[in-house]
Design a protein around this motif. Sequence first.
Motif, short mmCIF file in Angstrom:
data_model
loop_
_atom_site.label_atom_id
_atom_site.label_comp_id
_atom_site.label_asym_id
_atom_site.label_seq_id
_atom_site.Cartn_x
_atom_site.Cartn_y
_atom_site.Cartn_z
N LEU A 145 0.74 -1.40 0.09
CA LEU A 145 0.04 0.11 0.00
C LEU A 145 0.77 1.10 0.13
CD1 LEU A 145 -2.85 1.13 0.09
CD2 LEU A 145 -2.62 0.92 2.58
N PHE A 146 2.00 1.27 0.91
CA PHE A 146 2.61 2.65 0.99
C PHE A 146 3.93 2.52 0.38
CE2 PHE A 146 0.68 1.62 5.36
CZ PHE A 146 -0.28 2.47 4.92
N ARG A 176 3.06 8.44 -1.57
CA ARG A 176 3.26 7.67 -0.36
C ARG A 176 2.56 8.21 0.93
NH1 ARG A 176 8.83 6.64 -2.25
NH2 ARG A 176 8.68 4.71 -3.39
N ILE A 177 3.10 9.84 1.06
CA ILE A 177 2.54 10.53 2.23
C ILE A 177 0.98 10.46 2.06
CG2 ILE A 177 2.41 12.67 3.33
CD1 ILE A 177 5.36 12.86 2.22
N VAL A 178 0.31 10.86 0.82
CA VAL A 178 -1.18 11.12 0.75
C VAL A 178 -1.91 9.95 1.26
CG1 VAL A 178 -2.99 11.64 -1.01
CG2 VAL A 178 -0.93 12.91 -0.99
N ILE A 179 -1.48 8.73 0.46
CA ILE A 179 -1.92 7.43 0.82
C ILE A 179 -1.72 7.09 2.21
CG2 ILE A 179 -1.76 4.81 0.50
CD1 ILE A 179 -0.95 5.55 -2.56
N PHE A 180 -0.91 7.57 2.91
CA PHE A 180 -0.46 7.03 4.21
C PHE A 180 -1.62 7.98 5.16
CE2 PHE A 180 1.90 7.53 8.30
CZ PHE A 180 2.05 6.19 8.75
N MET A 181 -1.72 8.91 5.03
CA MET A 181 -2.21 10.08 5.67
C MET A 181 -3.90 9.76 5.46
SD MET A 181 -0.29 11.51 7.65
CE MET A 181 -1.67 12.26 8.36
N ALA A 182 -4.25 9.27 4.17
CA ALA A 182 -5.74 8.95 3.90
C ALA A 182 -5.86 7.59 4.64
CB ALA A 182 -5.56 8.78 2.31
N LEU A 221 -4.90 6.64 7.62
CA LEU A 221 -4.68 6.92 8.96
C LEU A 221 -6.06 7.57 9.49
CD1 LEU A 221 -1.27 8.09 10.14
CD2 LEU A 221 -2.58 5.72 10.59
N ILE A 222 -6.53 8.60 8.65
CA ILE A 222 -7.38 9.22 8.79
C ILE A 222 -8.94 8.37 8.70
CG2 ILE A 222 -9.11 11.24 7.79
CD1 ILE A 222 -6.45 12.73 7.20
N LEU A 223 -8.98 7.54 7.54
CA LEU A 223 -10.01 6.78 7.59
C LEU A 223 -10.12 5.74 8.56
CD1 LEU A 223 -9.78 5.80 3.64
CD2 LEU A 223 -11.67 7.14 4.79
N CYS A 224 -8.97 5.38 9.10
CA CYS A 224 -9.20 4.40 10.24
C CYS A 224 -9.48 4.86 11.58
CB CYS A 224 -7.49 3.93 10.51
SG CYS A 224 -7.11 2.46 9.30
N SER A 225 -9.33 6.35 11.80
CA SER A 225 -9.73 6.95 13.03
C SER A 225 -11.17 7.43 12.83
CB SER A 225 -8.88 8.34 13.17
OG SER A 225 -9.24 9.16 11.85
N LEU A 281 4.26 14.09 15.52
CA LEU A 281 3.50 14.37 16.57
C LEU A 281 2.00 15.39 15.88
CD1 LEU A 281 5.66 16.64 18.62
CD2 LEU A 281 4.73 14.85 19.34
N TRP A 282 2.27 15.76 14.90
CA TRP A 282 1.18 16.21 14.15
C TRP A 282 0.31 14.85 13.43
CZ3 TRP A 282 0.20 15.52 8.70
CH2 TRP A 282 -0.94 16.11 8.27
N MET A 283 0.99 13.99 13.33
CA MET A 283 0.18 12.85 12.78
C MET A 283 -0.65 12.30 13.90
SD MET A 283 1.94 9.53 10.95
CE MET A 283 2.54 8.97 12.78
#
Length: 324
Positions: free
Chosen positions: A132-133, A163-169, A171-175, A287-289
């Motif tokens: 995925l990443f 990579r960064i966009v997929i990773f953040m997306a 995490l946000i979906l999981c949250s 920290l932001w993540m």
Amino acid sequence: MPNEQEKTSFKTTIGGQALIEGIMMLGPEKKAIVIRRPDGGLEETVEDRVLIKDKYPLLGLPCLRGVFNFGSSLANGMRALMYSAEFYPEDDEPEPPSKFELWLEEHLGSEKMASIFLTVVMVLAVAFSVGLFILLPTAAVGGIGAFFPLPMWLRNLLEGVARIVIFMAYLILCSQMKDMRRVFSYHGAEHKTIFCYEKGLPLTVENVRKQPRHHPRCGTSFLFVVIVVSILISSVVFSYIAVTNVWARMGLHLLMLPLVVAITYEINRYAGGHDNAVTRLMTAPGLWMQNWTTFEPDDSMIEVGIRSLELVRPAQQGKDDWNG
């Protein structure tokens, strides 16, 4: 003159992981898992730890220790997560074991079968994460390059951004998932408890609740740093080796992964033991993540965090000091 809090503040090597209605804490000597049972009580499991560097000193050397510690942490985390899931089965009436499962248990035994199952799950989890990443962004940008020729520097940049966009997306979906929000709330309880302990304050619900939920030495941030380091290394490598074939680029990314993990581990280790402008800059993205990987816990979650840390706190003061 420094106050009492400043005298006792330190950075601990104790770390943890949020589980399903519980927390695992790893100390220098012991590993503890504390689960909030459906009846409201606490289920506690404590084991002695044998560190890889103590068993095999060679694997404790810089650049080697990162890969093996990452593998060990992944195995420990998977095992603990599966253990916590046993207390909260999805179905009230579990399905009877299949003929294949019965055959495996008969020929291998339940312990070996569980070990094989854990290995399979861990391999699949790593494969999913890498696919995925790491591989998906390479394939996606390679698909664009098939229609619109891209200079190597732009291709490297687009892969990194993807990579960064997929990773953040992800995490946000999981949250946003209800069950994951509870796990991430336990993650917040783990961070708050460690902060309270590091400040030398008594481990009470009131003291823990006041602490921040964003911790600079969060293990989850490690994954973000892995992606950033992989972007930097691949940019350097592909600047000298102009590989345009998608499959060849995927293969090189896989070959570079152990190096990426090793370098990331050393970066995190340095950042964990120092507090300066450079390390604050290095830990800022992680920290932001944590805005999406930690949430404010309730008091019952904090109690789990406190108990799990108490079980792994070393008897000898300072044994868990990060710089000790």
